[in-house]
Design a protein around this motif. Structure first.
Motif, PDB file in Angstrom:
ATOM      1  N   LEU A   1      33.217  43.483  31.244  1.00  0.00           N
ATOM      2  CA  LEU A   1      33.696  42.301  31.949  1.00  0.00           C
ATOM      3  C   LEU A   1      34.671  41.512  31.093  1.00  0.00           C
ATOM      4  CD1 LEU A   1      30.468  40.935  33.637  1.00  0.00           C
ATOM      5  CD2 LEU A   1      32.386  42.043  34.724  1.00  0.00           C
ATOM      6  N   ASP A   2      34.641  41.700  29.793  1.00  0.00           N
ATOM      7  CA  ASP A   2      35.515  40.972  28.890  1.00  0.00           C
ATOM      8  C   ASP A   2      36.889  41.623  28.757  1.00  0.00           C
ATOM      9  OD1 ASP A   2      33.485  39.151  28.390  1.00  0.00           O
ATOM     10  OD2 ASP A   2      32.670  40.384  26.786  1.00  0.00           O
ATOM     11  N   ALA A   3      37.048  42.845  29.214  1.00  0.00           N
ATOM     12  CA  ALA A   3      38.308  43.569  29.060  1.00  0.00           C
ATOM     13  C   ALA A   3      39.260  43.209  30.195  1.00  0.00           C
ATOM     14  CB  ALA A   3      38.051  45.067  29.053  1.00  0.00           C
ATOM     15  N   ASP A   4      40.537  43.045  29.855  1.00  0.00           N
ATOM     16  CA  ASP A   4      41.550  42.824  30.878  1.00  0.00           C
ATOM     17  C   ASP A   4      41.823  44.143  31.590  1.00  0.00           C
ATOM     18  OD1 ASP A   4      41.737  40.309  29.806  1.00  0.00           O
ATOM     19  OD2 ASP A   4      43.765  40.553  29.022  1.00  0.00           O
ATOM     20  N   MET A   5      42.162  44.054  32.857  1.00  0.00           N
ATOM     21  CA  MET A   5      42.636  45.224  33.580  1.00  0.00           C
ATOM     22  C   MET A   5      43.790  44.777  34.454  1.00  0.00           C
ATOM     23  SD  MET A   5      39.858  46.145  36.578  1.00  0.00           S
ATOM     24  CE  MET A   5      38.333  45.760  35.755  1.00  0.00           C
ATOM     25  N   THR A   6      44.704  45.675  34.702  1.00  0.00           N
ATOM     26  CA  THR A   6      45.833  45.354  35.561  1.00  0.00           C
ATOM     27  C   THR A   6      45.388  45.420  37.018  1.00  0.00           C
ATOM     28  OG1 THR A   6      46.621  47.617  35.766  1.00  0.00           O
ATOM     29  CG2 THR A   6      47.448  46.330  33.879  1.00  0.00           C
ATOM     30  N   VAL A   7      46.224  44.894  37.888  1.00  0.00           N
ATOM     31  CA  VAL A   7      45.944  44.957  39.323  1.00  0.00           C
ATOM     32  C   VAL A   7      45.833  46.415  39.761  1.00  0.00           C
ATOM     33  CG1 VAL A   7      46.904  44.473  41.605  1.00  0.00           C
ATOM     34  CG2 VAL A   7      46.990  42.717  39.826  1.00  0.00           C
ATOM     35  N   ASP A   8      46.735  47.264  39.278  1.00  0.00           N
ATOM     36  CA  ASP A   8      46.691  48.685  39.649  1.00  0.00           C
ATOM     37  C   ASP A   8      45.416  49.354  39.146  1.00  0.00           C
ATOM     38  OD1 ASP A   8      49.081  48.562  41.018  1.00  0.00           O
ATOM     39  OD2 ASP A   8      50.281  49.217  39.302  1.00  0.00           O
ATOM     40  N   GLU A   9      44.988  49.019  37.932  1.00  0.00           N
ATOM     41  CA  GLU A   9      43.746  49.571  37.401  1.00  0.00           C
ATOM     42  C   GLU A   9      42.550  49.106  38.232  1.00  0.00           C
ATOM     43  OE1 GLU A   9      44.635  50.095  32.647  1.00  0.00           O
ATOM     44  OE2 GLU A   9      44.059  48.122  33.387  1.00  0.00           O
ATOM     45  N   PHE A  10      42.563  47.850  38.652  1.00  0.00           N
ATOM     46  CA  PHE A  10      41.479  47.334  39.493  1.00  0.00           C
ATOM     47  C   PHE A  10      41.429  48.091  40.816  1.00  0.00           C
ATOM     48  CE2 PHE A  10      39.897  44.517  42.835  1.00  0.00           C
ATOM     49  CZ  PHE A  10      38.643  44.208  42.329  1.00  0.00           C
ATOM     50  N   LYS A  11      42.583  48.278  41.433  1.00  0.00           N
ATOM     51  CA  LYS A  11      42.633  48.992  42.713  1.00  0.00           C
ATOM     52  C   LYS A  11      42.152  50.438  42.552  1.00  0.00           C
ATOM     53  CE  LYS A  11      46.327  46.262  44.804  1.00  0.00           C
ATOM     54  NZ  LYS A  11      47.725  46.275  45.281  1.00  0.00           N
ATOM     55  N   GLU A  12      42.577  51.094  41.475  1.00  0.00           N
ATOM     56  CA  GLU A  12      42.136  52.468  41.217  1.00  0.00           C
ATOM     57  C   GLU A  12      40.625  52.514  40.990  1.00  0.00           C
ATOM     58  OE1 GLU A  12      42.532  55.678  37.634  1.00  0.00           O
ATOM     59  OE2 GLU A  12      44.328  54.537  38.147  1.00  0.00           O
ATOM     60  N   TRP A  13      40.124  51.577  40.207  1.00  0.00           N
ATOM     61  CA  TRP A  13      38.680  51.489  39.939  1.00  0.00           C
ATOM     62  C   TRP A  13      37.918  51.268  41.239  1.00  0.00           C
ATOM     63  CZ3 TRP A  13      35.523  47.080  40.497  1.00  0.00           C
ATOM     64  CH2 TRP A  13      34.233  47.220  39.978  1.00  0.00           C
ATOM     65  N   LEU A  14      38.402  50.366  42.082  1.00  0.00           N
ATOM     66  CA  LEU A  14      37.736  50.057  43.343  1.00  0.00           C
ATOM     67  C   LEU A  14      37.730  51.254  44.281  1.00  0.00           C
ATOM     68  CD1 LEU A  14      36.361  47.658  44.722  1.00  0.00           C
ATOM     69  CD2 LEU A  14      38.580  47.069  45.704  1.00  0.00           C
ATOM     70  N   ARG A  15      38.819  52.028  44.294  1.00  0.00           N
ATOM     71  CA  ARG A  15      38.899  53.221  45.152  1.00  0.00           C
ATOM     72  C   ARG A  15      37.815  54.239  44.845  1.00  0.00           C
ATOM     73  NH1 ARG A  15      44.377  54.214  43.809  1.00  0.00           N
ATOM     74  NH2 ARG A  15      45.285  52.264  44.410  1.00  0.00           N
ATOM     75  N   ARG A  16      37.326  54.238  43.624  1.00  0.00           N
ATOM     76  CA  ARG A  16      36.260  55.175  43.254  1.00  0.00           C
ATOM     77  C   ARG A  16      34.976  54.915  44.038  1.00  0.00           C
ATOM     78  NH1 ARG A  16      36.984  55.115  36.694  1.00  0.00           N
ATOM     79  NH2 ARG A  16      39.135  55.849  36.725  1.00  0.00           N
ATOM     80  N   PHE A  17      34.835  53.730  44.575  1.00  0.00           N
ATOM     81  CA  PHE A  17      33.632  53.375  45.320  1.00  0.00           C
ATOM     82  C   PHE A  17      33.796  53.548  46.827  1.00  0.00           C
ATOM     83  CE2 PHE A  17      33.403  51.285  41.262  1.00  0.00           C
ATOM     84  CZ  PHE A  17      32.134  51.618  40.863  1.00  0.00           C
TER      85      PHE A  17
END
Length: 96
Positions: free
Chosen positions: A13-29
């Protein structure tokens, strides 16, 4: 600085992520691969980052970001979910 090459289960939760990384991460679910995130899929994503009260928070997240009221978060509503995640989950999502 964005953190790369982290698995879903260990993303901090402390690590920054880009918007694209967030979207990619969310797609995994997106387990049914319909291109939308349901409340249950959002709940699983929240569990992966070890958030508490995932049932309540996923309901709040859908309510917050679901502009058309269909009960799902689609690509056009992800920005609302990003805003919710930053305000309520403590995620740091940056636009790189």
């Amino acid at each position: 600085m964005a953190i790369r090459n982290m698995t879903v289960a260990t993303r901090s939760l402390d690590a920054d992520m880009t918007v694209d990384e967030f979207k990619e991460w969310l797609r995994r679910f997106d387990t049914d691969r319909d291109g939308r995130i349901s409340r249950e899929e959002l709940r699983r994503a929240m569990r992966a980052i070890r958030a508490r009260f995932t049932g309540w928070r996923s309901r709040q997240g859908i309510s917050y970001a679901d502009a058309d009221g269909d009960g799902y978060i689609d690509d056009s509503e992800v920005d609302g979910l990003i805003e919710f995640a930053q305000k309520n989950l403590g995620l740091k999502i940056v636009a790189y």
